[in-house]
Design a protein around this motif. Structure first.
Motif, PDB file in Angstrom:
ATOM      1  N   HIS A 191       0.834  -1.201   0.000  1.00 53.64           N
ATOM      2  CA  HIS A 191       0.000   0.000   0.000  1.00 53.64           C
ATOM      3  C   HIS A 191       0.871   1.255   0.000  1.00 53.64           C
ATOM      4  CE1 HIS A 191      -3.407   2.604   0.935  1.00 53.64           C
ATOM      5  NE2 HIS A 191      -2.657   3.159   1.872  1.00 53.64           N
ATOM      6  N   GLY A 192       1.932   1.240   0.791  1.00 55.83           N
ATOM      7  CA  GLY A 192       2.793   2.414   0.896  1.00 55.83           C
ATOM      8  C   GLY A 192       3.520   2.732  -0.394  1.00 55.83           C
ATOM      9  N   ILE A 193       4.049   1.725  -1.066  1.00 57.55           N
ATOM     10  CA  ILE A 193       4.773   1.935  -2.318  1.00 57.55           C
ATOM     11  C   ILE A 193       3.835   2.443  -3.406  1.00 57.55           C
ATOM     12  CG2 ILE A 193       5.992   0.773  -4.194  1.00 57.55           C
ATOM     13  CD1 ILE A 193       7.293  -1.017  -2.073  1.00 57.55           C
ATOM     14  N   ILE A 194       2.642   1.850  -3.479  1.00 62.11           N
ATOM     15  CA  ILE A 194       1.668   2.313  -4.475  1.00 62.11           C
ATOM     16  C   ILE A 194       1.317   3.774  -4.225  1.00 62.11           C
ATOM     17  CG2 ILE A 194      -0.717   2.061  -5.276  1.00 62.11           C
ATOM     18  CD1 ILE A 194      -0.423  -0.949  -4.832  1.00 62.11           C
ATOM     19  N   GLY A 195       1.130   4.134  -2.961  1.00 58.43           N
ATOM     20  CA  GLY A 195       0.808   5.517  -2.620  1.00 58.43           C
ATOM     21  C   GLY A 195       1.918   6.479  -3.017  1.00 58.43           C
ATOM     22  N   LEU A 196       3.173   6.078  -2.791  1.00 55.76           N
ATOM     23  CA  LEU A 196       4.298   6.933  -3.156  1.00 55.76           C
ATOM     24  C   LEU A 196       4.416   7.088  -4.673  1.00 55.76           C
ATOM     25  CD1 LEU A 196       7.096   5.838  -0.637  1.00 55.76           C
ATOM     26  CD2 LEU A 196       5.918   8.049  -0.736  1.00 55.76           C
ATOM     27  N   VAL A 197       4.161   6.015  -5.401  1.00 58.57           N
ATOM     28  CA  VAL A 197       4.229   6.083  -6.862  1.00 58.57           C
ATOM     29  C   VAL A 197       3.161   7.038  -7.397  1.00 58.57           C
ATOM     30  CG1 VAL A 197       3.874   4.789  -9.003  1.00 58.57           C
ATOM     31  CG2 VAL A 197       5.264   3.815  -7.167  1.00 58.57           C
ATOM     32  N   ILE A 198       1.952   6.935  -6.854  1.00 52.80           N
ATOM     33  CA  ILE A 198       0.872   7.821  -7.302  1.00 52.80           C
ATOM     34  C   ILE A 198       1.200   9.270  -6.947  1.00 52.80           C
ATOM     35  CG2 ILE A 198      -1.567   8.389  -7.026  1.00 52.80           C
ATOM     36  CD1 ILE A 198      -2.068   5.419  -6.457  1.00 52.80           C
ATOM     37  N   LEU A 199       1.736   9.476  -5.746  1.00 46.41           N
ATOM     38  CA  LEU A 199       2.131  10.824  -5.342  1.00 46.41           C
ATOM     39  C   LEU A 199       3.201  11.368  -6.281  1.00 46.41           C
ATOM     40  CD1 LEU A 199       2.222  13.258  -3.467  1.00 46.41           C
ATOM     41  CD2 LEU A 199       3.708  11.944  -1.925  1.00 46.41           C
ATOM     42  N   PHE A 200       4.146  10.526  -6.666  1.00 43.56           N
ATOM     43  CA  PHE A 200       5.200  10.944  -7.595  1.00 43.56           C
ATOM     44  C   PHE A 200       4.608  11.370  -8.942  1.00 43.56           C
ATOM     45  CE2 PHE A 200       8.124   9.824 -11.074  1.00 43.56           C
ATOM     46  CZ  PHE A 200       9.194  10.647 -10.762  1.00 43.56           C
ATOM     47  N   VAL A 201       3.615  10.628  -9.414  1.00 37.00           N
ATOM     48  CA  VAL A 201       2.978  10.978 -10.682  1.00 37.00           C
ATOM     49  C   VAL A 201       2.254  12.321 -10.556  1.00 37.00           C
ATOM     50  CG1 VAL A 201       1.253  10.302 -12.393  1.00 37.00           C
ATOM     51  CG2 VAL A 201       2.749   8.570 -11.383  1.00 37.00           C
ATOM     52  N   GLY A 202       1.575  12.534  -9.421  1.00 40.09           N
ATOM     53  CA  GLY A 202       0.925  13.816  -9.191  1.00 40.09           C
ATOM     54  C   GLY A 202       1.925  14.959  -9.170  1.00 40.09           C
ATOM     55  N   ILE A 203       3.065  14.726  -8.541  1.00 42.42           N
ATOM     56  CA  ILE A 203       4.122  15.737  -8.509  1.00 42.42           C
ATOM     57  C   ILE A 203       4.656  15.995  -9.910  1.00 42.42           C
ATOM     58  CG2 ILE A 203       6.532  16.083  -7.786  1.00 42.42           C
ATOM     59  CD1 ILE A 203       5.767  14.860  -5.095  1.00 42.42           C
ATOM     60  N   ARG A 204       4.712  14.959 -10.737  1.00 41.86           N
ATOM     61  CA  ARG A 204       5.158  15.128 -12.116  1.00 41.86           C
ATOM     62  C   ARG A 204       4.204  16.032 -12.896  1.00 41.86           C
ATOM     63  NH1 ARG A 204       9.651  14.773 -14.614  1.00 41.86           N
ATOM     64  NH2 ARG A 204       8.605  14.078 -16.519  1.00 41.86           N
ATOM     65  N   PHE A 205       2.905  15.928 -12.616  1.00 48.77           N
ATOM     66  CA  PHE A 205       1.948  16.822 -13.257  1.00 48.77           C
ATOM     67  C   PHE A 205       2.291  18.272 -12.925  1.00 48.77           C
ATOM     68  CE2 PHE A 205      -1.781  13.577 -13.399  1.00 48.77           C
ATOM     69  CZ  PHE A 205      -1.302  13.084 -14.600  1.00 48.77           C
ATOM     70  N   ALA A 206       2.490  18.523 -11.628  1.00 46.32           N
ATOM     71  CA  ALA A 206       2.815  19.882 -11.189  1.00 46.32           C
ATOM     72  C   ALA A 206       4.127  20.353 -11.811  1.00 46.32           C
ATOM     73  CB  ALA A 206       2.896  19.930  -9.665  1.00 46.32           C
ATOM     74  N   TRP A 207       5.106  19.479 -11.892  1.00 45.73           N
ATOM     75  CA  TRP A 207       6.417  19.800 -12.469  1.00 45.73           C
ATOM     76  C   TRP A 207       6.290  20.160 -13.942  1.00 45.73           C
ATOM     77  CZ3 TRP A 207      11.380  19.994 -10.383  1.00 45.73           C
ATOM     78  CH2 TRP A 207      12.447  19.972 -11.283  1.00 45.73           C
ATOM     79  N   ARG A 208       5.497  19.383 -14.660  1.00 50.53           N
ATOM     80  CA  ARG A 208       5.360  19.602 -16.105  1.00 50.53           C
ATOM     81  C   ARG A 208       4.627  20.907 -16.402  1.00 50.53           C
ATOM     82  NH1 ARG A 208       1.937  15.260 -19.232  1.00 50.53           N
ATOM     83  NH2 ARG A 208       0.276  16.430 -18.214  1.00 50.53           N
ATOM     84  N   PHE A 209       3.567  21.193 -15.663  1.00 51.34           N
ATOM     85  CA  PHE A 209       2.777  22.388 -15.930  1.00 51.34           C
ATOM     86  C   PHE A 209       3.529  23.670 -15.588  1.00 51.34           C
ATOM     87  CE2 PHE A 209      -1.128  19.596 -15.282  1.00 51.34           C
ATOM     88  CZ  PHE A 209      -1.346  19.470 -16.644  1.00 51.34           C
ATOM     89  N   THR A 210       4.538  23.583 -14.742  1.00 47.64           N
ATOM     90  CA  THR A 210       5.293  24.779 -14.357  1.00 47.64           C
ATOM     91  C   THR A 210       6.640  24.875 -15.074  1.00 47.64           C
ATOM     92  OG1 THR A 210       6.036  23.542 -12.395  1.00 47.64           O
ATOM     93  CG2 THR A 210       4.219  25.094 -12.094  1.00 47.64           C
ATOM     94  N   ALA A 211       6.827  24.057 -16.098  1.00 48.75           N
ATOM     95  CA  ALA A 211       8.073  24.122 -16.867  1.00 48.75           C
ATOM     96  C   ALA A 211       8.120  25.374 -17.731  1.00 48.75           C
ATOM     97  CB  ALA A 211       8.216  22.880 -17.743  1.00 48.75           C
ATOM     98  N   GLY A 212       6.961  25.922 -18.064  1.00 48.36           N
ATOM     99  CA  GLY A 212       6.903  27.117 -18.908  1.00 48.36           C
ATOM    100  C   GLY A 212       6.912  26.752 -20.375  1.00 48.36           C
ATOM    101  N   ARG A 213       6.478  27.697 -21.170  1.00 48.12           N
ATOM    102  CA  ARG A 213       6.477  27.497 -22.616  1.00 48.12           C
ATOM    103  C   ARG A 213       7.852  27.833 -23.183  1.00 48.12           C
ATOM    104  NH1 ARG A 213       1.474  31.030 -24.559  1.00 48.12           N
ATOM    105  NH2 ARG A 213       2.516  32.497 -23.161  1.00 48.12           N
ATOM    106  N   THR A 214       8.352  26.943 -24.020  1.00 46.79           N
ATOM    107  CA  THR A 214       9.657  27.159 -24.641  1.00 46.79           C
ATOM    108  C   THR A 214       9.467  27.513 -26.111  1.00 46.79           C
ATOM    109  OG1 THR A 214      10.690  25.561 -23.142  1.00 46.79           O
ATOM    110  CG2 THR A 214      11.900  26.136 -25.137  1.00 46.79           C
ATOM    111  N   VAL A 215       9.864  28.727 -26.466  1.00 49.39           N
ATOM    112  CA  VAL A 215       9.772  29.177 -27.858  1.00 49.39           C
ATOM    113  C   VAL A 215      11.181  29.514 -28.328  1.00 49.39           C
ATOM    114  CG1 VAL A 215       8.825  30.889 -29.438  1.00 49.39           C
ATOM    115  CG2 VAL A 215       7.462  30.089 -27.486  1.00 49.39           C
ATOM    116  N   THR A 216      11.613  28.855 -29.380  1.00 50.75           N
ATOM    117  CA  THR A 216      12.955  29.076 -29.917  1.00 50.75           C
ATOM    118  C   THR A 216      12.894  30.100 -31.041  1.00 50.75           C
ATOM    119  OG1 THR A 216      13.549  26.781 -29.405  1.00 50.75           O
ATOM    120  CG2 THR A 216      14.958  27.972 -30.946  1.00 50.75           C
TER     121      THR A 216
END
Length: 229
Positions: A191-216
């Motif tokens: 149960h604990g490992i599954i919870g940590l994995v799901i939390l990590f995925v949620g954190i990845r959402f937050a990380w991705r949305f705050t990466a900013g738009r990259t325009v070259t």
């Protein structure tokens, strides 16, 4: 002739560029022919005038933008925290999948607050807020569960001992337990490992949305030389 619905004013901030397929391709923003040097915006060719306007409209990082992002992020974290707690108290189930919604809310809130600006410090703030929102939700849930058990065990010998703990100590203990709660769940490894994995995925959402738009943006580039006949 196609009707110009923009009334002569191209919307650079929302323009969608199509990659050029030939040297004669018009400016991807204003659609006028490019007769001289040009700029490259990602995979699209634009005229110098449009390139300048686009660069001016791109969101820029600043202290004010970061502060707004953090304020919005705190609001998103509180909303995610309330969602997590409400779901657990209403359903009686503590399901880690709500962590995904928390990460999404925090990331989108920070991106909205910054106006699309992102970067490493935005991402670190988003990760911290997402983790705290999820981990600290364990505190009111635990207090609620303890209250139910306390009522069922009224008169238990441990009650006087619990009453001797002052409010500051109780808050400190609960805060520490809340921050550590995702790892304390490892007492049940599966149960604990599954919870940590799901939390990590949620954190990845937050990380991705705050990466900013990259325009070259590159240029100016010289116009192609006509091939000799």
């Amino acid at each position: 002739m196609d009707e110009d619905t923009s009334k002569g004013t191209p919307q650079f901030a929302t323009a969608e560029f199509a990659p050029p397929d030939s040297a004669s391709k018009p400016c991807a923003a204003c659609r006028n022919a490019i007769t001289g040097s040009y700029y490259q915006i990602d995979a699209s060719k634009v005229c110098p005038e449009c390139a300048k306007k686009i660069q001016q409209q791109l969101p820029k990082d600043s202290h004010a933008a970061f502060v707004r992002a953090v304020i919005y992020g705190i609001g998103g974290a509180l909303a995610g925290f309330a969602l997590y707690v409400a779901f657990a108290l209403i359903t009686g189930l503590v399901i880690g999948w709500v962590s995904l919604a928390v990460g999404f809310i925090v990331g989108k809130a920070m991106s909205r607050g910054s106006g699309g600006v992102g970067g490493r410090r935005y991402q670190m703030a988003a990760v911290l807020l997402t983790y705290l929102a999820v981990s600290m939700s364990a505190v009111p849930i635990a207090v609620h569960q303890w209250g139910q058990q306390h009522q069922a065990q009224a008169g238990d010998a441990a009650a006087p001992h619990a009453a001797r703990m002052n409010l500051a100590e109780a808050i400190g203990v609960l805060a520490l337990l809340g921050v550590a709660s995702p790892f304390l769940e490892l007492k049940d490894p599966v149960h604990g490992i599954i919870g940590l994995v799901i939390l990590f995925v949620g954190i990845r959402f937050a990380w991705r949305f705050t990466a900013g738009r990259t325009v070259t943006v590159s240029g100016p580039h010289a116009p192609p030389t006509p091939a000799a006949v």
